[in-house]
Design a protein around this motif. Structure first.
Motif, mmCIF file in Angstrom:
data_model
loop_
_atom_site.group_PDB
_atom_site.id
_atom_site.type_symbol
_atom_site.label_atom_id
_atom_site.label_comp_id
_atom_site.label_asym_id
_atom_site.label_seq_id
_atom_site.Cartn_x
_atom_site.Cartn_y
_atom_site.Cartn_z
ATOM 1 N N ASP A 1 -28.339 1.400 36.369
ATOM 2 C CA ASP A 1 -27.214 1.372 37.300
ATOM 3 C C ASP A 1 -27.694 1.980 38.613
ATOM 4 O O ASP A 1 -28.267 3.079 38.619
ATOM 5 C CB ASP A 1 -26.033 2.173 36.762
ATOM 6 C CG ASP A 1 -25.464 1.561 35.489
ATOM 7 O OD1 ASP A 1 -25.414 0.324 35.415
ATOM 8 O OD2 ASP A 1 -25.071 2.327 34.590
ATOM 9 N N GLU B 1 -26.080 -6.965 39.463
ATOM 10 C CA GLU B 1 -24.804 -7.550 39.065
ATOM 11 C C GLU B 1 -23.720 -6.543 39.418
ATOM 12 O O GLU B 1 -23.809 -5.371 39.053
ATOM 13 C CB GLU B 1 -24.840 -7.813 37.560
ATOM 14 C CG GLU B 1 -23.662 -8.546 37.028
ATOM 15 C CD GLU B 1 -23.859 -8.833 35.553
ATOM 16 O OE1 GLU B 1 -24.326 -9.926 35.233
ATOM 17 O OE2 GLU B 1 -23.567 -7.932 34.750
ATOM 18 N N THR B 2 -22.714 -7.005 40.150
ATOM 19 C CA THR B 2 -21.661 -6.098 40.600
ATOM 20 C C THR B 2 -20.306 -6.576 40.110
ATOM 21 O O THR B 2 -20.097 -7.764 39.888
ATOM 22 C CB THR B 2 -21.626 -6.026 42.142
ATOM 23 O OG1 THR B 2 -21.310 -7.307 42.644
ATOM 24 C CG2 THR B 2 -22.936 -5.559 42.707
ATOM 25 N N GLY B 3 -19.390 -5.662 39.963
ATOM 26 C CA GLY B 3 -18.005 -5.986 39.664
ATOM 27 C C GLY B 3 -17.771 -6.591 38.297
ATOM 28 O O GLY B 3 -18.683 -6.902 37.549
ATOM 29 N N SER B 4 -16.485 -6.765 37.990
ATOM 30 C CA SER B 4 -16.104 -7.315 36.687
ATOM 31 C C SER B 4 -16.267 -8.827 36.641
ATOM 32 O O SER B 4 -16.326 -9.409 35.568
ATOM 33 C CB SER B 4 -14.651 -6.941 36.380
ATOM 34 O OG SER B 4 -13.798 -7.467 37.380
ATOM 35 N N ASP B 5 -16.369 -9.481 37.815
ATOM 36 C CA ASP B 5 -16.553 -10.932 37.823
ATOM 37 C C ASP B 5 -18.022 -11.317 37.718
ATOM 38 O O ASP B 5 -18.360 -12.495 37.803
ATOM 39 C CB ASP B 5 -15.922 -11.553 39.071
ATOM 40 C CG ASP B 5 -16.535 -11.021 40.354
ATOM 41 O OD1 ASP B 5 -17.317 -10.057 40.288
ATOM 42 O OD2 ASP B 5 -16.216 -11.576 41.422
ATOM 43 N N ARG B 6 -18.899 -10.340 37.537
ATOM 44 C CA ARG B 6 -20.326 -10.527 37.293
ATOM 45 C C ARG B 6 -21.033 -11.267 38.432
ATOM 46 O O ARG B 6 -21.924 -12.063 38.202
ATOM 47 C CB ARG B 6 -20.551 -11.220 35.962
ATOM 48 C CG ARG B 6 -19.938 -10.458 34.795
ATOM 49 C CD ARG B 6 -20.172 -11.174 33.511
ATOM 50 N NE ARG B 6 -21.589 -11.150 33.200
ATOM 51 C CZ ARG B 6 -22.111 -10.612 32.119
ATOM 52 N NH1 ARG B 6 -21.335 -10.051 31.245
ATOM 53 N NH2 ARG B 6 -23.405 -10.642 31.923
#
Length: 104
Positions: free
Chosen positions: A57, A79-84
């Motif tokens: 991370d 890879e960022t956020g919950s939407d990948r």
């Protein structure tokens, strides 16, 4: 003609010596309190960037938080956020590795 400016004045020589010593002291203080600590921080950041691994991370200099999913020589895909969503960044743009360290 008066050539008194050619004679060595001990008081003037002492004043010049004092000013040279003062200049050397200022340069030494500048080196030990500003340059040396900055070089140490740069060395630690370089070491941290070279030890990055897939799955770490990280936080970029711009404040983007993500997880490393792939690495090349000088770029990383995070890879960022919950939407990948994925972002490609350069290695030098990584400011901090927030992966918990293993205690030995």
């Amino acid at each position: 003609m008066n050539f008194s400016f050619l004679t060595a004045d001990p008081a003037a020589a002492g004043g010049m010596f004092t000013s040279i010593i003062s200049l050397v002291m200022i340069i030494a203080v500048f080196y030990f309190f500003i340059l040396r600590p900055q070089q140490k921080r740069d060395k630690e950041a370089s070491k941290m960037r070279s030890n990055l691994q897939v799955g770490d991370d990280v936080i970029t200099i711009g404040g983007i938080v993500g997880t490393i999913v792939s690495m090349k020589e000088d770029t990383l895909v995070i890879e960022t956020g919950s939407d990948r969503s994925k972002i490609r960044v350069t290695r030098w743009a990584i400011q901090q590795n927030t992966t918990p360290k293993e205690s030995k």
